[in-house]
Write an enzyme that holds these catalytic residues in place. Sequence first.
Site, PDB file in Angstrom:
ATOM      1  CE  LYS A 251      -2.969   2.968   2.630  1.00 15.92           C
ATOM      2  NZ  LYS A 251      -3.447   3.336   3.977  1.00 15.92           N
TER       3      LYS A 251
ATOM      4  CG  ASN B  82      -5.625   1.464  12.077  1.00 10.07           C
ATOM      5  OD1 ASN B  82      -4.445   1.743  12.123  1.00 10.07           O
ATOM      6  ND2 ASN B  82      -6.183   0.802  13.075  1.00 10.07           N
TER       7      ASN B  82
END
Length: 325
Positions: free
Chosen positions: A167, A276
């Site tokens: 990522k 997250n």
Amino acid sequence: MNIYVNGDEQQYTQGMSVADVVKSLGFENKRIAVELNKEILPFTHYPQTLLNANDRLEVVQAIGGGQADVFTIAGQDFQSRLLVGTGKYKDLDETREAIETSGAEIVTVAIRRTNIGQNPDEPNLLDVISPDKYTILPNTAGCFTAEDAVRTCRLGRELLGGHKLVKLEVLADQKTLLPDVLETVSAAELLVKDGFDVMVYTNDDPIVAKRLEDIGCVAVMPLASPIGSGLGICNPYNILTIIENAKVPILIDAGVGTASDAAAAMELGCSGVLMNSAIAMANNPVLMASAMKKGIQAGREAYLAGRMPKKRFASASSPVDGLIA
């Protein structure tokens, strides 16, 4: 002799019966149907029906209908459309429990220098979130230049034994944590040339998103709103435009605050959502992980079902014929 079984050429000895072949395939006493040379063969005839060279058998069984609703990144299929990070939890036990509850298959990890003075017996994140169970997605969180991001990805590849899926995020400043588009594009070009499969964090600009796809990124991840803000999707129409013009998976990354935000992203047609803070910073992270899993599923089902059109005026759901005047 050659026999064709479900289209594949197989070698069998002369004089074998259909029952012999069925047994060799592991289907003895199983509920199956057999077609021999395009004629249905009753199961009572299997033992006495001898096969000849170039006969064609079709053996079928019942399976669950329909095709699994998976999405594919870099040639790998995933069932869960919820991707999660590993930061901000109070401890590794909470990290493990929340991620397990979320049902996520892809888990992002930051690449950081080791603490040289750390107790060697202290558990490591990858001991808790095992690469044998999850697809680990190294990320370049905290990088502010293309050079640092590329170095970080290369270290992540080494850490995970040649792992190519990463990522990419290159941030512009500490306050907004918005992507630096020029540095992101530069890093993406270098990483793709270096053989990485790049999932890239970017802003919600459809032109930039298409540019990153054209470079060769395997997934483009526009923000819903700034990282850790919990503001939800601030510009759904840009996200929709990105999705409509894309040939790679589009995943919302950053800004999700609660399950309804995740559902809204999926209803737009996103392939998935990465989050997250929305889970880790909740009062009860494990319970929020469960809510996010359900929000993703509900939003995906609503997208596939196709919502009713919005109307300016009311429309009765009950029939008007036969009303008692």
